[in-house]
Design a protein around this motif. Structure first.
Motif, PDB file in Angstrom:
ATOM      1  N   LEU A 150       8.470  -2.996  -1.552  1.00  0.00           N
ATOM      2  CA  LEU A 150       7.795  -3.017  -2.820  1.00  0.00           C
ATOM      3  C   LEU A 150       6.428  -3.563  -3.116  1.00  0.00           C
ATOM      4  O   LEU A 150       5.724  -3.000  -3.422  1.00  0.00           O
ATOM      5  CB  LEU A 150       8.773  -3.183  -3.918  1.00  0.00           C
ATOM      6  N   VAL A 151       6.679  -4.839  -2.660  1.00  0.00           N
ATOM      7  CA  VAL A 151       5.549  -5.844  -2.465  1.00  0.00           C
ATOM      8  C   VAL A 151       4.319  -5.261  -1.569  1.00  0.00           C
ATOM      9  O   VAL A 151       3.343  -5.274  -2.200  1.00  0.00           O
ATOM     10  CB  VAL A 151       5.815  -7.185  -2.022  1.00  0.00           C
ATOM     11  N   SER A 152       4.472  -4.775  -0.412  1.00  0.00           N
ATOM     12  CA  SER A 152       3.768  -4.372   0.444  1.00  0.00           C
ATOM     13  C   SER A 152       2.924  -2.978  -0.213  1.00  0.00           C
ATOM     14  O   SER A 152       1.788  -3.093  -0.052  1.00  0.00           O
ATOM     15  CB  SER A 152       4.410  -3.782   1.863  1.00  0.00           C
ATOM     16  N   PHE A 153       3.912  -2.104  -0.550  1.00  0.00           N
ATOM     17  CA  PHE A 153       3.256  -0.937  -0.909  1.00  0.00           C
ATOM     18  C   PHE A 153       2.304  -1.033  -2.267  1.00  0.00           C
ATOM     19  O   PHE A 153       1.407  -0.028  -2.471  1.00  0.00           O
ATOM     20  CB  PHE A 153       4.063   0.287  -1.135  1.00  0.00           C
ATOM     21  N   ILE A 154       2.602  -2.152  -3.148  1.00  0.00           N
ATOM     22  CA  ILE A 154       1.954  -2.294  -4.447  1.00  0.00           C
ATOM     23  C   ILE A 154       0.824  -3.037  -4.013  1.00  0.00           C
ATOM     24  O   ILE A 154      -0.363  -2.893  -4.388  1.00  0.00           O
ATOM     25  CB  ILE A 154       3.041  -2.900  -5.497  1.00  0.00           C
ATOM     26  N   LEU A 155       0.844  -4.316  -3.341  1.00  0.00           N
ATOM     27  CA  LEU A 155      -0.260  -5.369  -3.384  1.00  0.00           C
ATOM     28  C   LEU A 155      -1.094  -5.103  -2.276  1.00  0.00           C
ATOM     29  O   LEU A 155      -2.072  -5.575  -2.171  1.00  0.00           O
ATOM     30  CB  LEU A 155       0.463  -6.767  -3.616  1.00  0.00           C
ATOM     31  N   ILE A 156      -0.621  -4.644  -0.822  1.00  0.00           N
ATOM     32  CA  ILE A 156      -1.377  -4.686   0.299  1.00  0.00           C
ATOM     33  C   ILE A 156      -2.350  -3.554  -0.189  1.00  0.00           C
ATOM     34  O   ILE A 156      -3.468  -3.983   0.608  1.00  0.00           O
ATOM     35  CB  ILE A 156      -0.460  -4.314   1.584  1.00  0.00           C
ATOM     36  N   PRO A 157      -2.543  -2.571  -0.438  1.00  0.00           N
ATOM     37  CA  PRO A 157      -3.480  -1.831  -0.647  1.00  0.00           C
ATOM     38  C   PRO A 157      -4.674  -2.156  -1.618  1.00  0.00           C
ATOM     39  O   PRO A 157      -5.859  -2.191  -1.430  1.00  0.00           O
ATOM     40  CB  PRO A 157      -2.886  -0.648  -1.415  1.00  0.00           C
TER      41      PRO A 157
ATOM     42  N   ASN B 215      -2.417  -2.560   7.098  1.00  0.00           N
ATOM     43  CA  ASN B 215      -1.569  -3.459   6.980  1.00  0.00           C
ATOM     44  C   ASN B 215      -0.261  -3.715   6.374  1.00  0.00           C
ATOM     45  O   ASN B 215       0.587  -4.496   6.693  1.00  0.00           O
ATOM     46  CB  ASN B 215      -2.564  -4.528   5.954  1.00  0.00           C
ATOM     47  N   VAL B 216       0.176  -2.425   5.810  1.00  0.00           N
ATOM     48  CA  VAL B 216       1.557  -1.995   5.509  1.00  0.00           C
ATOM     49  C   VAL B 216       2.282  -2.110   6.716  1.00  0.00           C
ATOM     50  O   VAL B 216       3.356  -2.663   6.703  1.00  0.00           O
ATOM     51  CB  VAL B 216       1.537  -0.755   4.603  1.00  0.00           C
ATOM     52  N   VAL B 217       2.134  -1.264   7.628  1.00  0.00           N
ATOM     53  CA  VAL B 217       2.935  -1.099   8.982  1.00  0.00           C
ATOM     54  C   VAL B 217       3.158  -2.803   9.441  1.00  0.00           C
ATOM     55  O   VAL B 217       4.285  -2.878  10.087  1.00  0.00           O
ATOM     56  CB  VAL B 217       2.051  -0.188   9.916  1.00  0.00           C
ATOM     57  N   ALA B 218       1.925  -3.198   9.637  1.00  0.00           N
ATOM     58  CA  ALA B 218       1.958  -4.578  10.066  1.00  0.00           C
ATOM     59  C   ALA B 218       3.113  -5.388   9.286  1.00  0.00           C
ATOM     60  O   ALA B 218       3.771  -6.306   9.827  1.00  0.00           O
ATOM     61  CB  ALA B 218       0.806  -5.227  10.212  1.00  0.00           C
TER      62      ALA B 218
ATOM     63  N   PHE C  17       0.883 -12.347   8.731  1.00  0.00           N
ATOM     64  CA  PHE C  17       2.042 -11.902   7.836  1.00  0.00           C
ATOM     65  C   PHE C  17       3.488 -12.354   8.532  1.00  0.00           C
ATOM     66  O   PHE C  17       3.776 -11.870   9.535  1.00  0.00           O
ATOM     67  CB  PHE C  17       2.109 -10.320   7.727  1.00  0.00           C
ATOM     68  N   GLN C  18       3.957 -13.443   7.767  1.00  0.00           N
ATOM     69  CA  GLN C  18       5.377 -13.774   8.124  1.00  0.00           C
ATOM     70  C   GLN C  18       6.232 -13.082   7.039  1.00  0.00           C
ATOM     71  O   GLN C  18       6.412 -13.204   6.046  1.00  0.00           O
ATOM     72  CB  GLN C  18       5.537 -15.281   7.797  1.00  0.00           C
ATOM     73  N   THR C  19       6.962 -11.995   7.508  1.00  0.00           N
ATOM     74  CA  THR C  19       7.720 -11.282   6.663  1.00  0.00           C
ATOM     75  C   THR C  19       9.144 -10.777   7.431  1.00  0.00           C
ATOM     76  O   THR C  19       9.305 -11.022   8.543  1.00  0.00           O
ATOM     77  CB  THR C  19       6.960  -9.889   6.533  1.00  0.00           C
ATOM     78  N   GLU C  20      10.059 -10.404   6.520  1.00  0.00           N
ATOM     79  CA  GLU C  20      11.324  -9.864   6.748  1.00  0.00           C
ATOM     80  C   GLU C  20      11.287  -8.378   7.452  1.00  0.00           C
ATOM     81  O   GLU C  20      11.827  -7.600   6.756  1.00  0.00           O
ATOM     82  CB  GLU C  20      12.369  -9.965   5.764  1.00  0.00           C
ATOM     83  N   ALA C  21      10.416  -8.054   8.216  1.00  0.00           N
ATOM     84  CA  ALA C  21      10.102  -6.731   8.798  1.00  0.00           C
ATOM     85  C   ALA C  21      11.427  -6.160   9.426  1.00  0.00           C
ATOM     86  O   ALA C  21      12.268  -6.778   9.790  1.00  0.00           O
ATOM     87  CB  ALA C  21       8.913  -6.633   9.788  1.00  0.00           C
ATOM     88  N   LEU C  22      11.317  -4.846   9.699  1.00  0.00           N
ATOM     89  CA  LEU C  22      12.519  -4.058  10.286  1.00  0.00           C
ATOM     90  C   LEU C  22      12.614  -4.557  11.747  1.00  0.00           C
ATOM     91  O   LEU C  22      13.961  -4.780  12.106  1.00  0.00           O
ATOM     92  CB  LEU C  22      12.275  -2.678  10.477  1.00  0.00           C
TER      93      LEU C  22
END
Length: 314
Positions: free
Chosen positions: A150-157, A242-245, A256-261
């Motif tokens: 949610l955060v990525s698709f809204i704010l990264i663009p 950046n969304v993929v990253a 980016f320090q995230t809880e990625a897949l």
């Protein structure tokens, strides 16, 4: 009327660009960083530790990774808002003229650019996973991952839009009418885009050679912007990158320090695979897009003179 010449729709005295840059930088780096420091100071009252930490090290203070990503991206939202104010109030021109030479933004181009680059990026990850499965750990955590998406698709663009419109829009158009040609702003903005990433933790970990990738990416987006007479494709591609990253693979030494897949636990190094995108894939991408959108007049658009007389007064 070309993309760079869109700047002639506004007021372009040198002091406007100087003041504009100061306002943008202040909004981005001073106002925009306030939420980050509020969160950081709430997590630790050790002022010395905070001041000596890099931005990336704030995640070591026990701050939730999604909250950390959120406040980091807010910096760029403030930067984007500052850029909007500068274009509208200081230069007295429309935001559309910063984005494209078309009458209005071409959202079909943006959407195509996003999914085109999204699929390419995911394909590279799939190939790398197939070749080196031991480099990855499956890290799926349903609730944190859902929030991350949610955060990525809204704010990264919004973050990538700020970077693109600052470098490929504001700087490229401003330098273009200053130097009266397209080549100089293409070179300066592409190198500048790469050097901006010299503060990323990836550079500290991998060394300065990684800047070849960032500068090459700057040239990719710059060439696409000039040839397509607008930033729409670059906006979509940069957002997808950046969304993929952020969403698919995270590394403990990356920006980016995230809880990625997935978590990439391999020891980083600069190898030939780092330069394949720049010297092989990027030219192929430009070739593909040129065929799809029928680009022509390459010499004029990339190296030609910028003529004020080509502006039709509104």
């Amino acid at each position: 009327m070309g993309f760079i010449e869109q700047a002639y729709k506004g007021k372009n005295e040198w002091w406007r660009f100087a003041l504009g840059f100061l306002i943008i930088f202040f909004g981005w780096q001073f106002i925009g960083i306030i939420p980050l420091f509020i969160v950081a100071f709430n997590a630790s009252d050790d002022y010395v530790q905070l001041m000596e930490s890099s931005a990336n090290a704030f995640s070591d203070l026990g701050i939730d990774s999604n909250l950390y990503l959120f406040v980091i991206l807010l910096m760029f939202v403030f930067g984007l808002l500052s850029l909007l104010v500068v274009v509208k109030k200081i230069h007295d021109r429309s935001m559309t003229s910063l984005i494209t030479s078309r009458v209005q933004m071409d959202w079909k181009r943006y959407i195509f650019g996003f999914w085109f680059w999204f699929l390419i990026s995911v394909a590279f990850l799939v190939v790398d996973y197939a070749l080196y499965p031991d480099h990855y750990i499956f890290n799926f955590k349903p609730l944190p991952f859902a929030i991350l998406v949610l955060v990525s698709f809204i704010l990264i663009p919004l973050q990538t839009s700020f970077e693109e419109l600052l470098f490929r829009g504001y700087f490229m158009q401003g330098l273009g009418i200053w130097f009266k040609n397209a080549a100089v702003p293409l070179i300066i903005t592409s190198v500048g885009f790469g050097l901006m990433h010299s503060f990323n933790p990836e550079v500290e970990k991998l060394g300065w050679l990684i800047l070849i990738y960032y500068i090459g990416t700057g040239f990719l987006f710059g060439i696409i912007t000039l040839m397509d007479e607008g930033t729409e494709l670059a906006l979509g591609m940069h957002a997808a990158n950046n969304v993929v990253a952020a969403v698919f693979v995270s590394m403990n030494w990356a920006a980016f320090q995230t809880e990625a897949l997935f978590k990439d636990i391999s020891e980083p190094s600069v190898g030939v695979q780092m330069f394949i995108p720049v010297f092989v894939m990027y030219p192929l991408v430009i070739l593909f897009l040129s065929k799809k959108y029928g680009w022509s007049h390459w010499k004029q658009k990339l190296f030609g003179k910028i003529n004020h007389a080509s502006h039709d007064d509104e």
